[in-house]
Design a protein around this motif. Structure first.
Motif, PDB file in Angstrom:
ATOM      1  N   THR A  45     -75.678 128.774 -48.740  1.00 25.97           N
ATOM      2  CA  THR A  45     -77.094 128.892 -49.069  1.00 25.97           C
ATOM      3  C   THR A  45     -77.264 130.147 -49.921  1.00 25.97           C
ATOM      4  N   LYS A  46     -77.796 129.955 -51.129  1.00 25.67           N
ATOM      5  CA  LYS A  46     -77.907 131.082 -52.038  1.00 25.67           C
ATOM      6  C   LYS A  46     -79.317 131.139 -52.592  1.00 25.67           C
ATOM      7  N   LEU A  47     -79.907 132.298 -52.586  1.00 31.49           N
ATOM      8  CA  LEU A  47     -81.242 132.387 -53.165  1.00 31.49           C
ATOM      9  C   LEU A  47     -81.533 133.755 -53.761  1.00 31.49           C
ATOM     10  N   ILE A  48     -82.483 133.727 -54.689  1.00 31.29           N
ATOM     11  CA  ILE A  48     -82.909 134.933 -55.386  1.00 31.29           C
ATOM     12  C   ILE A  48     -84.362 135.205 -55.004  1.00 31.29           C
ATOM     13  N   THR A  49     -84.679 136.428 -54.687  1.00 35.47           N
ATOM     14  CA  THR A  49     -86.062 136.781 -54.395  1.00 35.47           C
ATOM     15  C   THR A  49     -86.502 137.877 -55.359  1.00 35.47           C
ATOM     16  N   THR A  50     -87.675 137.720 -55.913  1.00 39.76           N
ATOM     17  CA  THR A  50     -88.214 138.794 -56.752  1.00 39.76           C
ATOM     18  C   THR A  50     -89.572 139.205 -56.208  1.00 39.76           C
ATOM     19  N   VAL A  51     -89.845 140.503 -56.306  1.00 35.64           N
ATOM     20  CA  VAL A  51     -91.098 141.042 -55.800  1.00 35.64           C
ATOM     21  C   VAL A  51     -91.801 141.791 -56.929  1.00 35.64           C
ATOM     22  N   VAL A  68     -96.765 134.393 -51.549  1.00 38.95           N
ATOM     23  CA  VAL A  68     -95.377 133.939 -51.539  1.00 38.95           C
ATOM     24  C   VAL A  68     -95.280 132.597 -52.252  1.00 38.95           C
ATOM     25  N   GLU A  69     -94.356 132.487 -53.179  1.00 40.04           N
ATOM     26  CA  GLU A  69     -94.086 131.196 -53.801  1.00 40.04           C
ATOM     27  C   GLU A  69     -92.645 130.827 -53.547  1.00 40.04           C
ATOM     28  N   PHE A  70     -92.463 129.622 -53.103  1.00 40.85           N
ATOM     29  CA  PHE A  70     -91.142 129.168 -52.678  1.00 40.85           C
ATOM     30  C   PHE A  70     -90.706 128.044 -53.613  1.00 40.85           C
ATOM     31  N   HIS A  71     -89.602 128.224 -54.275  1.00 42.61           N
ATOM     32  CA  HIS A  71     -89.135 127.185 -55.190  1.00 42.61           C
ATOM     33  C   HIS A  71     -87.730 126.749 -54.835  1.00 42.61           C
ATOM     34  N   LEU A  72     -87.505 125.460 -54.957  1.00 39.28           N
ATOM     35  CA  LEU A  72     -86.190 124.912 -54.693  1.00 39.28           C
ATOM     36  C   LEU A  72     -85.691 124.319 -56.007  1.00 39.28           C
ATOM     37  N   ALA A  73     -84.598 124.828 -56.529  1.00 40.38           N
ATOM     38  CA  ALA A  73     -84.057 124.275 -57.765  1.00 40.38           C
ATOM     39  C   ALA A  73     -83.662 122.829 -57.533  1.00 40.38           C
ATOM     40  N   SER A  74     -83.822 121.993 -58.547  1.00 33.18           N
ATOM     41  CA  SER A  74     -83.589 120.560 -58.319  1.00 33.18           C
ATOM     42  C   SER A  74     -82.122 120.267 -58.051  1.00 33.18           C
ATOM     43  N   PHE A  75     -81.240 121.184 -58.453  1.00 35.89           N
ATOM     44  CA  PHE A  75     -79.829 120.942 -58.173  1.00 35.89           C
ATOM     45  C   PHE A  75     -79.397 121.631 -56.880  1.00 35.89           C
ATOM     46  N   ALA A  76     -80.374 122.177 -56.147  1.00 37.88           N
ATOM     47  CA  ALA A  76     -80.032 122.979 -54.972  1.00 37.88           C
ATOM     48  C   ALA A  76     -79.520 122.141 -53.808  1.00 37.88           C
ATOM     49  N   SER A  77     -80.103 120.991 -53.607  1.00 34.10           N
ATOM     50  CA  SER A  77     -79.717 120.236 -52.423  1.00 34.10           C
ATOM     51  C   SER A  77     -78.641 119.221 -52.775  1.00 34.10           C
ATOM     52  N   GLY A  78     -78.056 118.629 -51.757  1.00 36.67           N
ATOM     53  CA  GLY A  78     -76.955 117.709 -51.964  1.00 36.67           C
ATOM     54  C   GLY A  78     -77.326 116.483 -52.776  1.00 36.67           C
ATOM     55  N   SER A  79     -78.502 115.938 -52.550  1.00 38.58           N
ATOM     56  CA  SER A  79     -78.901 114.741 -53.276  1.00 38.58           C
ATOM     57  C   SER A  79     -79.910 115.103 -54.355  1.00 38.58           C
ATOM     58  N   THR A  80     -80.064 114.203 -55.314  1.00 41.05           N
ATOM     59  CA  THR A  80     -81.052 114.471 -56.360  1.00 41.05           C
ATOM     60  C   THR A  80     -82.434 114.082 -55.851  1.00 41.05           C
ATOM     61  N   ALA A  81     -82.943 114.875 -54.954  1.00 41.02           N
ATOM     62  CA  ALA A  81     -84.237 114.552 -54.361  1.00 41.02           C
ATOM     63  C   ALA A  81     -85.317 115.356 -55.061  1.00 41.02           C
ATOM     64  N   LYS A  82     -85.968 114.726 -56.013  1.00 43.20           N
ATOM     65  CA  LYS A  82     -87.017 115.409 -56.770  1.00 43.20           C
ATOM     66  C   LYS A  82     -88.217 115.702 -55.881  1.00 43.20           C
ATOM     67  N   GLU A 113    -102.068 143.829 -53.646  1.00 43.63           N
ATOM     68  CA  GLU A 113    -101.519 142.490 -53.663  1.00 43.63           C
ATOM     69  C   GLU A 113    -100.041 142.578 -54.019  1.00 43.63           C
ATOM     70  N   ILE A 114     -99.235 141.856 -53.326  1.00 41.73           N
ATOM     71  CA  ILE A 114     -97.802 141.842 -53.612  1.00 41.73           C
ATOM     72  C   ILE A 114     -97.385 140.394 -53.836  1.00 41.73           C
ATOM     73  N   ASP A 115     -96.678 140.152 -54.930  1.00 42.31           N
ATOM     74  CA  ASP A 115     -96.216 138.793 -55.212  1.00 42.31           C
ATOM     75  C   ASP A 115     -94.740 138.668 -54.873  1.00 42.31           C
ATOM     76  N   VAL A 116     -94.424 137.653 -54.118  1.00 43.75           N
ATOM     77  CA  VAL A 116     -93.024 137.401 -53.765  1.00 43.75           C
ATOM     78  C   VAL A 116     -92.647 136.018 -54.282  1.00 43.75           C
ATOM     79  N   PHE A 117     -91.585 135.941 -55.070  1.00 42.18           N
ATOM     80  CA  PHE A 117     -91.115 134.647 -55.559  1.00 42.18           C
ATOM     81  C   PHE A 117     -89.717 134.395 -55.029  1.00 42.18           C
ATOM     82  N   ILE A 118     -89.573 133.262 -54.398  1.00 46.10           N
ATOM     83  CA  ILE A 118     -88.264 132.920 -53.841  1.00 46.10           C
ATOM     84  C   ILE A 118     -87.721 131.707 -54.581  1.00 46.10           C
ATOM     85  N   GLN A 119     -86.527 131.832 -55.073  1.00 50.82           N
ATOM     86  CA  GLN A 119     -85.924 130.730 -55.810  1.00 50.82           C
ATOM     87  C   GLN A 119     -84.621 130.346 -55.119  1.00 50.82           C
TER      88      GLN A 119
END
Lengths: 227, 299
Positions: A45-51, A68-82, A113-119
């Motif tokens: 499990t690998k992720l990047i967080t920016t603040v 907080v914004e949470f994003h999952l790259a489309s190639f992140a999971s095992g299947s191509t689940a859009k 206000e603090i913005d957190v982006f998780i990719q």
């Protein structure tokens, strides 16, 4: 997959770990050109967080808020689940992370206000736990005052014993999975959720295992920050 | 927004042949390239340009139906030939960390624009890849390459970095071998897990070079500030033979034809350089993968 296969008779799990072992953790900070950023690997499990922030709050709130914004790259999971992206599960995760970190922010830090982006780049179980750890590092990297670290870990129960830090295969089979986030110094639990059913007698062992997992992760994160 | 004074400063500097970070107008920034960093994808590549831009591309292959053909299209004849090709589906996403430079709407528009250009360029003969090789059973089943681009950091000339990363990821992609069997007219296929092959024509995939016009001059590999000074840009897709594979004018300004031709020529020459630099990078990566050395990734 039946639950019998998750731990072999020799006491090893699907990825070769012992039941009470976490996956390999690697973390670093100061990755991208942001106020604070971190990269964390918990096994696969690998992720990047920016603040970004703190900056002046747009709405008239005397407390500090975290977006907080949470994003999952489309190639992140095992299947191509859009459809996995942008769905409610990710929203739930971002709400959980917001609540956790708003509670450890130093209170005198008002009107900001603090913005957190998780990719998420790769997901192999324990995404929420990894995201919490990553966010903690990124906030520290941004120099935002928090009262303590927040570390998170998952634990489960199968074959009559508690197992630590579940991977995707274990998470998606019929195994109770408990995610715990706590402040390691005073062991106050900030987040806890469990899916599946588990007997109350066993719950205690799972919870205490998750707690030790959090402490292990705390040591690793602390080492990364002090480096 | 950029102030008038700053704009003046930058454009006069470029007229004198000096840029803010000390580069010449035709010099690009140093870049890092790494392939195979996402093990859940069939192919992946990360390109980071010194100075900020960071792009990650993951390719997932899947087996899908060959698209139902739309016969109301005027080019029916051309479409008939498309029953035996695979297809490439691209999507560009921008991580929200780029929001600091651009606003939300601009980011959305940028992503849509880049997605379309990528789809157009790669799905034609100019894309380099042999789409016929992606077909499994003509008229029914083909491979679909899902190319997902993730812009992690916005530091200028993102489009060039995207194309580079896509080219790198295509180079890195391995396709499982497929065995097609025909039993009394009906075709059946089997995907073999242990044997893989590279994509045919991967070395012919073009790269993009974008020139930003500033007054009467233009620069290559612009930084965000320079992009804001510019009225119009020209992106040129060029392959390793130096052939143009696509030209796209961007931004709001207008261009004289002579300057435009000049810019295209420039980009084409630069593209050749980029490709030869890239190919040596990719060869290096290939060796690293054969030697089983772990990629650095984001460590």
């Amino acid at each position: 997959m039946s639950r019998l296969e998750l731990i072999t008779p020799e006491g090893l799990r699907v990825d070769g770990r012992r039941p009470k072992e976490t996956r390999r953790i690697y973390s670093r900070t100061d990755l991208l050109a942001a106020d604070g950023s971190s990269y964390i690997e918990m096994g696969n499990t690998k992720l990047i967080t920016t603040v970004y922030g703190p900056k002046e709050s747009k709405n008239n709130n005397s407390n500090s808020i975290i977006n907080v914004e949470f994003h999952l790259a489309s190639f992140a999971s095992g299947s191509t689940a859009k459809k996995l992206r942008n769905d409610k599960k990710l929203m739930e995760n971002s709400i959980a992370i917001r609540d956790i970190f708003e509670s450890v922010l130093i209170k005198s830090f008002g009107r900001s206000e603090i913005d957190v982006f998780i990719q998420v780049l790769q997901s192999d179980g324990g995404v929420l736990a990894a995201a919490i750890n990553g966010t903690c590092l990124a906030l520290i990297d941004a120099g935002i005052p928090i009262t303590d670290y927040v570390t998170a870990c998952t634990a489960g129960y199968c074959n009559e014993q508690a197992i630590l830090d579940l991977n995707y295969i274990e998470e998606s089979s019929e195994v109770p999975c408990l995610t715990v986030a706590l402040t390691p110094k005073n062991e106050k639990i900030l987040l806890m959720n469990m899916e599946h059913r588990l007997h109350l007698d066993n719950f205690d062992s799972v919870l205490s295992l998750a707690k030790t997992g959090c402490q292990t992760i705390y040591e690793s994160l602390d080492e990364c920050i002090r480096k | 927004m950029i102030s008038k004074v700053e704009k003046d400063y930058i454009s006069k500097g470029i007229a004198a042949g000096i840029r803010n970070d000390g580069r010449g107008p035709n010099e690009s920034r140093q870049l890092e390239l790494e392939t195979g960093i996402i093990n859940q994808a069939s192919g992946s590549c990360r390109v980071s340009v010194r100075g900020g831009t960071e792009v990650l591309v993951g390719i997932k292959v899947s087996v899908g139906d060959i698209q139902e053909l739309d016969t109301r299209d005027e080019e029916e004849e051309a479409m008939k030939n498309r029953a035996d090709v695979g297809r490439i589906v691209c999507s560009v996403e921008c991580s929200p960390s780029a929001k600091i430079v651009l606003d939300k709407r601009q980011i959305e528009e940028m992503c849509i624009l880049y997605t379309q250009i990528l789809n157009r360029t790669l799905n034609g003969p100019q894309g380099g890849l042999d789409l016929y090789k992606l077909c499994i059973i003509p008229g029914s089943v083909c491979w679909i390459l899902n190319i997902d681009v993730l812009i992690l950091n916005y530091g200028g000339s993102v489009f060039d970095a995207i194309f580079m990363a896509v080219r790198g990821a295509i180079h890195n992609t391995r396709l499982a071998k497929v065995k097609v069997e025909s039993t009394d007219g009906a075709f059946d296929f089997e995907v073999e897990d242990d044997e893989t092959e590279v994509l045919e024509g991967r070395e012919n995939v073009p790269v993009a070079v974008t020139a930003f016009q500033i007054d009467k001059n233009h620069v290559i590999d612009a930084m965000p500030l320079e992009e804001q000074c510019s009225d119009s840009s020209v992106s040129v897709m060029v392959n390793k033979h130096g052939k143009l594979c696509g030209v796209q004018k961007g931004l709001k300004g207008s261009l004289e034809t002579s300057l435009l031709i000049n810019m295209i020529q420039h980009c084409q020459n630069k593209g050749q350089e980029v490709i030869s630099a890239m190919d040596s990078f990719l060869a290096q990566e290939e060796r690293r993968i054969i030697d089983l050395v772990e990629p650095v990734g984001f460590r």
